[in-house]
Motif scaffolding. Structure first.
Motif, PDB file in Angstrom:
ATOM      1  N   ASN A   9      16.192  -9.135 -13.314  1.00  0.00           N
ATOM      2  CA  ASN A   9      15.216  -8.055 -13.205  1.00  0.00           C
ATOM      3  C   ASN A   9      13.778  -8.574 -13.243  1.00  0.00           C
ATOM      4  OD1 ASN A   9      17.038  -5.957 -12.840  1.00  0.00           O
ATOM      5  ND2 ASN A   9      17.365  -5.760 -15.032  1.00  0.00           N
ATOM      6  N   GLY A  10      13.542  -9.718 -13.902  1.00  0.00           N
ATOM      7  CA  GLY A  10      12.222 -10.343 -13.850  1.00  0.00           C
ATOM      8  C   GLY A  10      11.874 -10.773 -12.433  1.00  0.00           C
ATOM      9  N   ILE A  11      12.848 -11.332 -11.744  1.00  0.00           N
ATOM     10  CA  ILE A  11      12.640 -11.708 -10.333  1.00  0.00           C
ATOM     11  C   ILE A  11      12.474 -10.467  -9.471  1.00  0.00           C
ATOM     12  CG2 ILE A  11      13.750 -12.798  -8.342  1.00  0.00           C
ATOM     13  CD1 ILE A  11      14.861 -14.889 -10.331  1.00  0.00           C
ATOM     14  N   LEU A  12      13.206  -9.408  -9.784  1.00  0.00           N
ATOM     15  CA  LEU A  12      13.050  -8.145  -9.052  1.00  0.00           C
ATOM     16  C   LEU A  12      11.623  -7.600  -9.216  1.00  0.00           C
ATOM     17  CD1 LEU A  12      14.503  -5.835  -7.459  1.00  0.00           C
ATOM     18  CD2 LEU A  12      14.870  -4.759  -9.675  1.00  0.00           C
ATOM     19  N   ILE A  13      11.084  -7.669 -10.424  1.00  0.00           N
ATOM     20  CA  ILE A  13       9.701  -7.240 -10.658  1.00  0.00           C
ATOM     21  C   ILE A  13       8.749  -8.089  -9.831  1.00  0.00           C
ATOM     22  CG2 ILE A  13       7.833  -7.174 -12.378  1.00  0.00           C
ATOM     23  CD1 ILE A  13       9.990  -6.431 -14.463  1.00  0.00           C
ATOM     24  N   PHE A  14       8.938  -9.402  -9.859  1.00  0.00           N
ATOM     25  CA  PHE A  14       8.094 -10.309  -9.091  1.00  0.00           C
ATOM     26  C   PHE A  14       8.132  -9.971  -7.602  1.00  0.00           C
ATOM     27  CE2 PHE A  14       8.396 -14.269  -6.517  1.00  0.00           C
ATOM     28  CZ  PHE A  14       7.044 -14.549  -6.462  1.00  0.00           C
ATOM     29  N   LEU A  15       9.314  -9.768  -7.062  1.00  0.00           N
ATOM     30  CA  LEU A  15       9.436  -9.432  -5.644  1.00  0.00           C
ATOM     31  C   LEU A  15       8.798  -8.086  -5.329  1.00  0.00           C
ATOM     32  CD1 LEU A  15      13.080 -10.668  -4.950  1.00  0.00           C
ATOM     33  CD2 LEU A  15      10.929 -11.761  -4.271  1.00  0.00           C
ATOM     34  N   GLY A  16       8.987  -7.112  -6.217  1.00  0.00           N
ATOM     35  CA  GLY A  16       8.394  -5.796  -6.012  1.00  0.00           C
ATOM     36  C   GLY A  16       6.877  -5.832  -6.030  1.00  0.00           C
ATOM     37  N   ILE A  17       6.317  -6.522  -7.028  1.00  0.00           N
ATOM     38  CA  ILE A  17       4.863  -6.637  -7.121  1.00  0.00           C
ATOM     39  C   ILE A  17       4.320  -7.415  -5.924  1.00  0.00           C
ATOM     40  CG2 ILE A  17       2.978  -7.717  -8.417  1.00  0.00           C
ATOM     41  CD1 ILE A  17       4.461  -6.966 -10.976  1.00  0.00           C
ATOM     42  N   GLY A  18       4.989  -8.503  -5.577  1.00  0.00           N
ATOM     43  CA  GLY A  18       4.538  -9.309  -4.439  1.00  0.00           C
ATOM     44  C   GLY A  18       4.535  -8.520  -3.151  1.00  0.00           C
ATOM     45  N   LEU A  19       5.608  -7.812  -2.883  1.00  0.00           N
ATOM     46  CA  LEU A  19       5.691  -7.001  -1.667  1.00  0.00           C
ATOM     47  C   LEU A  19       4.644  -5.891  -1.673  1.00  0.00           C
ATOM     48  CD1 LEU A  19       7.201  -6.441   0.971  1.00  0.00           C
ATOM     49  CD2 LEU A  19       8.745  -4.982  -0.333  1.00  0.00           C
ATOM     50  N   PHE A  20       4.453  -5.255  -2.816  1.00  0.00           N
ATOM     51  CA  PHE A  20       3.473  -4.186  -2.940  1.00  0.00           C
ATOM     52  C   PHE A  20       2.069  -4.678  -2.596  1.00  0.00           C
ATOM     53  CE2 PHE A  20       0.525  -1.813  -5.789  1.00  0.00           C
ATOM     54  CZ  PHE A  20       0.625  -0.566  -5.181  1.00  0.00           C
ATOM     55  N   PHE A  21       1.678  -5.805  -3.187  1.00  0.00           N
ATOM     56  CA  PHE A  21       0.331  -6.314  -2.941  1.00  0.00           C
ATOM     57  C   PHE A  21       0.169  -6.910  -1.549  1.00  0.00           C
ATOM     58  CE2 PHE A  21      -0.055  -5.876  -7.529  1.00  0.00           C
ATOM     59  CZ  PHE A  21      -1.276  -5.230  -7.581  1.00  0.00           C
ATOM     60  N   LEU A  22       1.232  -7.493  -1.009  1.00  0.00           N
ATOM     61  CA  LEU A  22       1.149  -7.977   0.373  1.00  0.00           C
ATOM     62  C   LEU A  22       0.956  -6.819   1.337  1.00  0.00           C
ATOM     63  CD1 LEU A  22       3.842 -10.803   0.510  1.00  0.00           C
ATOM     64  CD2 LEU A  22       1.357 -11.055   0.699  1.00  0.00           C
ATOM     65  N   LEU A  23       1.664  -5.731   1.110  1.00  0.00           N
ATOM     66  CA  LEU A  23       1.488  -4.552   1.952  1.00  0.00           C
ATOM     67  C   LEU A  23       0.102  -3.949   1.796  1.00  0.00           C
ATOM     68  CD1 LEU A  23       4.970  -2.802   1.613  1.00  0.00           C
ATOM     69  CD2 LEU A  23       3.998  -3.852   3.663  1.00  0.00           C
ATOM     70  N   MET A  24      -0.399  -3.909   0.571  1.00  0.00           N
ATOM     71  CA  MET A  24      -1.759  -3.399   0.358  1.00  0.00           C
ATOM     72  C   MET A  24      -2.776  -4.254   1.091  1.00  0.00           C
ATOM     73  SD  MET A  24      -1.947  -2.058  -3.589  1.00  0.00           S
ATOM     74  CE  MET A  24      -3.684  -2.329  -3.603  1.00  0.00           C
ATOM     75  N   ASP A  25      -2.603  -5.580   1.044  1.00  0.00           N
ATOM     76  CA  ASP A  25      -3.524  -6.469   1.739  1.00  0.00           C
ATOM     77  C   ASP A  25      -3.387  -6.307   3.258  1.00  0.00           C
ATOM     78  OD1 ASP A  25      -5.491  -8.696   1.446  1.00  0.00           O
ATOM     79  OD2 ASP A  25      -3.982  -9.737   2.671  1.00  0.00           O
ATOM     80  N   PHE A  26      -2.166  -6.166   3.728  1.00  0.00           N
ATOM     81  CA  PHE A  26      -1.927  -6.020   5.165  1.00  0.00           C
ATOM     82  C   PHE A  26      -2.571  -4.750   5.721  1.00  0.00           C
ATOM     83  CE2 PHE A  26       0.728  -4.415   8.684  1.00  0.00           C
ATOM     84  CZ  PHE A  26       0.578  -5.473   9.581  1.00  0.00           C
ATOM     85  N   PHE A  27      -2.479  -3.666   4.972  1.00  0.00           N
ATOM     86  CA  PHE A  27      -3.046  -2.394   5.422  1.00  0.00           C
ATOM     87  C   PHE A  27      -4.514  -2.217   5.036  1.00  0.00           C
ATOM     88  CE2 PHE A  27       1.523  -1.125   5.342  1.00  0.00           C
ATOM     89  CZ  PHE A  27       1.636  -0.881   6.707  1.00  0.00           C
TER      90      PHE A  27
END
Length: 148
Positions: A9-27
């Motif tokens: 679940n720690g890795i799941l949090i990392f992936l979720g946060i990473g994807l969230f911020f990458l999408l925010m940066d992309f948009f």
């Protein structure tokens, strides 16, 4: 093989946060502070999954589950900070950091270590508070089950 739910679940949090911020940066939404605060829900979800897994598997000790949830959040935040350091260096280092710090809680010139250090301690505090709040919820469920 024993399943390590904290790591999972720690890795799941990392992936979720990473994807969230990458999408925010992309948009082009990286400068929106109110959207950045939504990452707390990603951390809470990972902590929730750990505590729920423990209760389903018969681990009902309050402190054990509190620590397990807290450790999950801290691991996810730590990995997220490491990812942020790499991302900042890829995007241009200090010059990119200055665009982030202008829109966040920082005043003046800061470096990557200061920025990530403050975010890490904020994440640790949020993980502790989140784990505690979720344990209040699960603790009351366990009391209800025992009284039936």
């Amino acid at each position: 093989m024993k399943e390590n739910i904290v790591l999972k679940n720690g890795i799941l949090i990392f992936l979720g946060i990473g994807l969230f911020f990458l999408l925010m940066d992309f948009f082009g939404l990286a400068s929106k502070n109110y959207l950045r605060s939504l990452n707390a829900f990603i951390v809470l979800y990972g902590i929730y999954k750990t505590i729920k897994h423990n209760y389903i598997n018969g681990k009902v000790d309050y402190l054990e589950n509190l620590f397990s949830g807290f450790l999950t959040g801290v691991l996810g935040v730590f990995l997220g900070i490491l990812g942020l350091i790499v991302f900042i260096h890829i995007k241009g280092g200090e010059s990119y950091l200055n665009t982030l710090s202008d829109t966040f809680f920082f005043v003046g010139k800061i470096n990557i270590i200061q920025y990530c250090g403050v975010l890490f301690f904020e994440g640790v505090a949020s993980s502790l508070i989140g784990a505690f709040v979720l344990m209040q919820f699960y603790g009351s469920i366990e009391v209800i089950r025992q009284t039936k």
